[in-house]
Design an enzyme around this catalytic site. Structure first.
Site, PDB file in Angstrom:
ATOM      1  CG  HIS A  77      -2.022  -1.064   1.106  1.00 20.18           C
ATOM      2  ND1 HIS A  77      -1.818  -2.296   1.669  1.00 20.18           N
ATOM      3  CD2 HIS A  77      -3.243  -1.098   0.534  1.00 20.18           C
ATOM      4  CE1 HIS A  77      -2.887  -3.057   1.459  1.00 20.18           C
ATOM      5  NE2 HIS A  77      -3.767  -2.354   0.761  1.00 20.18           N
TER       6      HIS A  77
ATOM      7  CB  SER B  60      -5.855  -5.292   0.505  1.00 13.78           C
ATOM      8  OG  SER B  60      -5.970  -4.221   1.387  1.00 13.78           O
TER       9      SER B  60
ATOM     10  CD  GLU C 264       2.631  -5.922   4.530  1.00 10.12           C
ATOM     11  OE1 GLU C 264       3.246  -5.184   3.753  1.00 10.12           O
ATOM     12  OE2 GLU C 264       1.384  -6.067   4.494  1.00 10.12           O
TER      13      GLU C 264
END
Length: 1171
Positions: free
Chosen positions: A827, A1051, A1109
């Site tokens: 992001h 996401s 992540e």
């Protein structure tokens, strides 16, 4: 001289190279260039589009170059001859992801074709398929390998071999360095996968000298590697340890690539091969770095209106101008190239204006004097580097103090009181090199004494250089160690007043916002963040008082309270609050929500002050409203606050609950605000999505009469003059000043001509400023205060020299992506600014017909009109309902005949969203005349293609399961995903098992809502006569649930996949997900117009910790649809998901309603005998 020439070779930002023979082609300054490989020399421009260009590829004979150009708003394939001459546009697909990959080897007859990938005709932009496009301009032939991101072809050992790259992320490797999620890429040679366990990015696959070459960062930095055709013998050929090797390409024996703005070549793939840098110099004036004027109306960044509403300070692209509303010239207040001005704020009636500047590399407040006929005064700079990132700036009415909201939660008070005027004027005069006004004896004497002082400091040359472009005289560096301002020419010397920073309060849950002073400047109010980062409370602070600062809670933090303001008479505090709990039933699922939750509220500051909405024993005056007070305080009087009972005096305004924002007090005791229409997240509430009814309405509320009126029916935003009598309204790029308490007419409305502001942009200076500002934003907002161990200043220093090479907004964005890529975090995006130069032609969107057409004997037949979905207004083909049937022949577009080779697409160029006439001949074998129909071609077919894609996969699941499995696909975790989920939920959960497909899920924020639905359990049934039973809870899965995910599940799609596993809802089938769960909140627009996002919100799970992540969520059962599966029409992933669901049904049968066999007997029992 030789050294100077050598340095000139590296003043440009060179990208996307390819080579053929002794020629090199590359992209720079948004054009294609050619250069010789033989030695140093000047490159020459091949195109003059001055718009974004994609990778160029020489044809096998070296005579043409195919490349991707954005000349038509979206990328299309173009062809240009190497020897010069006009280029041609080969495709008219209208997709967002078209990219040239190379050329196919020549066939025996010598023909060849361009190989490209595009999402044309697909439901998602990440589903790019490979196409062969012949140079004669046919629409291209779709290759059967399924979604691929790169394709290369070569003749090896007498056989045509195809090299495919699939499963890559949506970002280039350098934009997320050291990415290790599920989308690192899969390499396929003729159907066989190579290097499955490499463990890093794969990009730019190539056939080179009998080996397979590619770029990878599996060893930490992007470099060039190769392997044998069976995947063995992995070699590294470059050793870049600081910058990534990017965008490699080959002619079959050599490889060229870019690295840090330079072009490099590897002559062969022998074990000892080494790269060498190419000496390439561009000719021409580097037009992208030249200064140019921009229209002010398109770049308004902020406004502050003066006391009477006759003039405004206007921010235009980081510079500040003074603009009278009616006639008069524009005057520059602050305009230094490479310095950005933000948040202008008038300092009461003092004739000064404050604003935020980054002239010294950190946010500071600068005070300038408004233009006067007698000349300018020196600006003062305060508190540089001590304010953090300034989010709001508000002045008290006297102009002596500023309230500052910082990014780190601090609420600061900055003293900006005027220093001793006579001393300051005299010192300014001395510093400027001319005597003070001879008519002012006191000033002259003061200046003489200052000039003759034995310890008078020397002139500050640096400060004078900084001030050279402001248009307001010298700027004094006021960030002295003592916290005060300093006089010009006296660095480090505190002035007589100003510059002291006081921390009033610090939030531990995000920034404070919505600052407002009381009319007497004694009290400050704001909205303070509370629990969960959604709740907010109104606070007040008495800044001046005998007992020091006093902070008071006006509301208790149970709701979302925001935008507090004092009325101009100081008797009331008004604010907006989302505390309405009048639920509205969902028409589809029976859920309840609170879309009408906001109202303005009023708080009498004293219990003796009557509420204008309360009943009066004496009744109301004949005109309504309040009785006039015998001792009317007027505006600006002392504000008396009775702290006890403040919360209990909160009263709602008698207006309809809705969505409100921008509450402001105006003259006459009234208030204005914006009221927003309640509309859907997808914009389908109104018949016309472009209808201005979706925009807010400006309303005025008269407290004295308790009456609301409408001032402006639609606008973008507004600002209030200092005395509250006038409003400046921005409406679709136009400014006008209107009365603040009544509807403006021709006489009271002033249209403000922004063309008087002549703003000149220096791109190079803007990019330097934007680069540094982006660095500060990352430092301020990145989720980990320790930057995850990254030396961020060192990263900025490493890439900063490349700024001097950049010559277009796209090049600057490319460089910035490399910088943000060093975060190694999801992001972190960059969107390039829109340039003000480009092709001179008129640009409009490609028209799309929502149908599949095919060419047969030179005639273009309608093979299939996509059925669409009537519940989605965007998913409707323009040909639906026209009477045109499959098989009809499209012969003319707007009366122009359809070319038998090119087809209708070139005739629909620029026709998207506008009415065209189509002429159809009857289908083969049918009789009848031609028909003319009028349609509006689509700009975007993806919603239509998506509904067709879902319907096909539902059919596959029905067939594989024998009708026992329902199928839901969720495209994202936003409004469209929620709509799609609920569109089919009731039908699909009624089947014994359920497949939930989140492949390609683009993320969002509603995964919690989806999980709440899927975790429902059937506890019982509701039976009604002559109707089917309904489960309790309703719309709950009846049996096993199986999820399907892939590397494009991203996401919030990662989040729902993790939640699916952690809650044990069922098995997950497919591939490891994208791995990006450090989310962003909002977008930051830089001074040049670029937009960046900052990874701010990191997700952590009890079971996974931080590991989702940059890794993703692994499936329980791996399943992959290979290119051969696509070519042969197999569905192995859905097949595996259905197989698992049916297996689970065997051991966990679905919930079924009871029959009527065991219903209770309610008949009257016999009466027992007496005992």
């Amino acid at each position: 001289m030789r050294g100077a020439r050598k340095s000139m070779g590296r003043v440009s930002y060179l990208r996307l190279p390819h080579l053929s023979g002794d020629q090199l082609c590359f992209v720079a300054e948004d054009d294609l260039w050619l250069a010789s490989l033989d030695g140093p020399g000047r490159a020459w421009r091949l195109t003059v589009d001055r718009t974004k260009a994609g990778p160029p590829r020489f044809s096998p004979d070296g005579r043409h170059i195919a490349y991707t150009s954005w000349r038509t708003l979206v990328p299309e394939v173009h062809l240009v001859p190497v020897d010069g001459g006009p280029g041609r546009q080969l495709t008219h697909w209208g997709g967002l992801d078209t990219r040239v990959c190379g050329w196919s080897p020549p066939d025996p007859d010598g023909t060849t074709a361009v190989l490209a990938v595009a999402s044309h005709g697909e439901p998602f932009s990440h589903l790019t398929w490979a196409y062969k496009v012949t140079p004669d301009g046919d629409p291209g032939r779709k290759l059967p390998w399924g979604p691929v991101t790169d394709i290369q072809a070569a003749d090896l050992d007498g056989e045509r071999r195809t090299l495919l790259l699939t499963g890559t992320p949506p970002h280039e490797p350098a934009a997320w360095k050291r990415y290790r999620g599920g989308a690192t890429g899969r390499l396929w040679l003729h159907g066989e996968r190579l290097l499955p366990d490499l463990g890093g990015h794969l990009s730019a696959p190539m056939f080179v000298g009998g080996r397979i070459a590619f770029l990878s960062d599996h060893e930490g930095v992007g470099n060039l590697y190769s392997c044998a055709q069976d995947g063995t013998g992995l070699r590294r050929h470059t050793d870049h340890d600081a910058f990534y090797a990017r965008n490699a390409a080959s002619d079959g024996t050599r490889v060229v690539y870019q690295c840090a703005g330079d072009l490099w070549i590897v002559d062969d793939l022998a074990p000892g091969s080494a790269p060498r840098r190419l000496d390439v110099r561009l000719s021409g004036p580097r037009a992208g770095r030249r200064t140019h004027q921009v229209p002010a109306a398109q770049h308004v960044g902020g406004i502050s209106v003066d006391e009477t509403g006759r003039a405004s300070a206007v921010v235009v692209r980081g510079s500040l101008y003074w603009l009278t509303h009616r006639d008069g010239p524009a005057r520059t207040i602050a305009d230094t190239p490479g310095v950005r001005v933000r948040l202008p704020e008038m300092l009461g009636e003092s004739g000064r204006i404050a604003y935020v500047t980054d002239a010294e590399g950190e946010d500071a407040v600068e005070i300038s004097y408004l233009p006067r006929a007698t000349g300018g005064r020196a600006a003062r700079r305060l508190a540089s580097g001590r304010l953090g990132r300034v989010l709001e700036l508000v002045s008290d009415p006297a102009g002596d103090r500023l309230a500052v909201a910082s990014h780190d939660g601090r609420l600061l008070i900055l003293d900006v009181a005027e220093p001793d005027t006579e001393v300051t004027l005299a010192l300014e005069a001395v510093d400027a090199g001319y005597p003070p006004d001879a008519g002012d004896e006191d000033a002259a004497g003061t200046a003489a004494r200052a000039d003759s002082a034995p310890d008078a400091p020397a002139e500050d040359t640096d400060a004078r250089d900084i001030a050279a472009g402001t248009g307001t005289g010298d700027i004094a560096d006021a960030d002295a160690a003592a916290g005060g301002t300093v006089t010009p020419g006296s660095p480090g010397t505190p002035a007589t007043a100003g510059g002291q920073v006081t921390e009033l309060i610090r939030s531990v849950n995000g920034p404070v916002r919505d600052l407002a002073f009381s009319p007497d400047g004694t009290w400050l109010t704001w909205s303070h963040p509370g629990i969960g980062r959604t709740l907010r409370q109104i606070k007040m602070a008495r800044i001046d008082g005998p007992e020091g600062t006093l902070v008071v809670d006006v509301t208790n933090g149970r709701f979302e309270d925001e935008n507090p303001v004092f009325t101009r008479d100081g008797r009331y505090l008004a604010f907006l609050s989302w505390r309405g709990f009048d639920p509205v039933y969902d028409v589809h699922t029976g859920d309840l929500s609170f879309p009408l939750g906001c109202r303005p509220y009023l708080v009498p500051l004293s219990s003796a002050t009557p509420s204008p909405f309360a009943l009066n024993p004496e009744g109301r005056p004949a005109a309504g409203g309040l009785d006039p007070l015998e001792d009317e305080p007027g505006e600006g009087g002392a504000v008396m606050v009775e702290v006890e009972g403040l919360e209990s005096r909160v009263t709602p305004f008698p207006v309809t609950a809705s969505k409100y924002s921008a509450l402001e007090p105006v003259a006459g005791g009234g208030l204005v605000w914006l009221r927003w229409p309640i509309s859907g997240a997808l914009g389908e509430t109104f018949a016309n999505p472009a209808d201005p009814s979706e925009r807010p309405t400006l309303e005025h509320f008269n407290l004295a009469k308790a009456k609301k009126s409408e001032l402006v029916d639609h606008l973008d935003w507004f600002r209030v003059s200092g005395d509250g009598s006038r409003l400046v309204v921005l409406d679709e790029g136009e400014l006008r000043a209107v009365p603040a308490s009544e509807v403006g007419d021709g006489d009271s409305t002033t249209w403000i001509d922004l063309r008087r502001i002549l703003h000149e942009v220096d791109p190079a200076a803007e990019w330097r400023q934007a680069y540094d500002e982006a660095g500060r934003l990352i430092r301020a907002y990145f989720w980990d205060p320790g930057m995850c161990g990254i030396d961020w200043d060192a990263v900025l220093d490493q890439y900063r020299p490349l700024l001097e090479r950049v010559a277009s907004p796209d090049e600057f964005a490319d460089l910035l992506r490399e910088v943000l890529g060093e975060l190694g975090t999801s992001h972190a995006y960059v969107v390039a600014a829109r340039r003000n130069e480009g092709p001179a032609h008129y640009q409009r969107w490609q028209g799309l017909l929502g149908a599949n057409l095919a060419c047969r004997d030179g005639r273009w037949l309608v093979r299939r009109i996509l059925p669409g979905d009537s519940s989605d207004s965007k998913a409707r083909s323009p040909l639906a309902g026209t009477g045109i049937r499959d098989g009809a022949v499209l012969t003319h577009v707007d009366g122009r005949p359809v070319d038998p080779v090119l087809g209708p697409s070139p005739l629909l160029a620029g026709a998207g969203g506008t009415t065209v006439e189509l002429t159809f001949a009857p289908a083969e074998g049918c009789q009848g005349p031609s028909r003319r129909v009028a349609v509006v071609p689509l700009v975007d077919e993806r919603p239509l293609r998506y509904q067709d894609w879902v319907a096909k996969r539902r059919e596959v699941v029905r067939e594989l399961s024998g009708g026992r499995c329902g199928y839901l696909h969720i495209p994202d975790m936003g409004g469209s995903g929620w709509a799609q989920f609920n569109r089919d939920l009731r039908m699909e959960v009624s089947r014994p098992a359920l497949i939930v497909d989140v492949r390609g899920n683009a993320g969002g924020h509603i995964s919690e809502l989806v999980i709440e639905k899927l975790t429902r359990t059937i506890l019982g049934w509701d039976l009604t006569r002559d109707a089917q039973p309904v489960s309790y809870t309703s719309n709950a899965p009846r049996g096993p649930v199986v999820a399907v995910a892939d590397e494009a599940t991203s996401s919030d799609g990662d989040m729902i996949t993790a939640a699916f596993k952690l809650l044990r809802l069922g098995p997950v089938v497919g591939q490891r997900t994208w791995g990006g769960v450090v989310g962003m909140t909002g977008r930051h627009r830089l001074g040049d117009g670029s937009v960046i996002t900052v990874p701010m919100n990191a997700a952590w799970f009890d079971a996974y910790g931080w590991s989702v992540e940059n890794y993703g969520v692994a499936p329980d059962v791996e399943a992959l649809r290979t290119p051969l599966d696509w070519a042969e029409g197999r569905y192995p992933v859905l097949d595996e998901a259905v197989r698992l669901a049916l297996e689970l049904l065997e051991t966990n049968p679905p919930a079924t309603p009871p029959g009527y066999e065991a219903v209770p007997d309610r008949s009257r029992p016999p009466l027992p005998p007496r005992e």
